[in-house]
Design a protein around this motif. Sequence first.
Motif, PDB file in Angstrom:
ATOM      1  N   UNK A  41       0.825  -1.203   0.000  1.00 53.02           N
ATOM      2  CA  UNK A  41       0.000   0.000   0.000  1.00 53.02           C
ATOM      3  C   UNK A  41       0.864   1.260   0.000  1.00 53.02           C
ATOM      4  N   UNK A  42       1.960   1.215   0.734  1.00 52.44           N
ATOM      5  CA  UNK A  42       2.875   2.356   0.745  1.00 52.44           C
ATOM      6  C   UNK A  42       3.416   2.594  -0.665  1.00 52.44           C
ATOM      7  N   UNK A  43       3.786   1.517  -1.342  1.00 50.12           N
ATOM      8  CA  UNK A  43       4.301   1.624  -2.711  1.00 50.12           C
ATOM      9  C   UNK A  43       3.222   2.167  -3.648  1.00 50.12           C
ATOM     10  N   UNK A  44       1.991   1.709  -3.472  1.00 50.38           N
ATOM     11  CA  UNK A  44       0.884   2.184  -4.308  1.00 50.38           C
ATOM     12  C   UNK A  44       0.643   3.677  -4.083  1.00 50.38           C
ATOM     13  N   UNK A  45       0.709   4.117  -2.836  1.00 50.69           N
ATOM     14  CA  UNK A  45       0.548   5.544  -2.530  1.00 50.69           C
ATOM     15  C   UNK A  45       1.628   6.359  -3.234  1.00 50.69           C
ATOM     16  N   UNK A  66      -6.741   4.710  -3.331  1.00 48.65           N
ATOM     17  CA  UNK A  66      -6.109   3.463  -2.897  1.00 48.65           C
ATOM     18  C   UNK A  66      -7.039   2.477  -2.190  1.00 48.65           C
ATOM     19  N   UNK A  67      -8.199   2.934  -1.727  1.00 46.70           N
ATOM     20  CA  UNK A  67      -9.091   2.063  -0.963  1.00 46.70           C
ATOM     21  C   UNK A  67      -9.492   0.780  -1.702  1.00 46.70           C
ATOM     22  N   UNK A  68      -9.934   0.852  -2.966  1.00 42.05           N
ATOM     23  CA  UNK A  68     -10.320  -0.394  -3.635  1.00 42.05           C
ATOM     24  C   UNK A  68      -9.171  -1.412  -3.727  1.00 42.05           C
ATOM     25  N   UNK A  69      -7.981  -0.922  -4.054  1.00 42.19           N
ATOM     26  CA  UNK A  69      -6.834  -1.833  -4.146  1.00 42.19           C
ATOM     27  C   UNK A  69      -6.478  -2.372  -2.766  1.00 42.19           C
ATOM     28  N   UNK A  70      -6.551  -1.522  -1.763  1.00 40.31           N
ATOM     29  CA  UNK A  70      -6.247  -1.946  -0.392  1.00 40.31           C
ATOM     30  C   UNK A  70      -7.155  -3.072   0.063  1.00 40.31           C
ATOM     31  N   UNK A  71      -8.432  -2.946  -0.210  1.00 40.85           N
ATOM     32  CA  UNK A  71      -9.387  -4.002   0.161  1.00 40.85           C
ATOM     33  C   UNK A  71      -9.114  -5.286  -0.610  1.00 40.85           C
TER      34      UNK A  71
END
Length: 95
Positions: A41-45, A66-71
């Motif tokens: 998630x840090x990398x995605x951010x 990022x919420x959809x990918x995080x879930x």
Amino acid sequence: MSKEFRMRATVNQKLTEMGERERLKELLRVKLTECGWKDQMKAHCKEVIKEKGLEHVTVEDLVVEITPKGRALVPDSVKKELLQRIRAFLAQHAT
């Protein structure tokens, strides 16, 4: 108010009152760190910020992005373990 909504509210209240909600949140934090979710998630951010430019991204925008990918990245094993813990808690404290 729907029956499902009332049920969720009751379960949430019981989990909170008995301190189980905080224990579950801590377990989730540990499991997500162990499986590398937090790093992903840090990398995605960082990707989103690099793509849009730091001056063009608000915290709210980032959360929405990022919420959809995080879930989606939460492993099924983690979801199952939390669900089992909640069910066991409810079975033990059923009124």
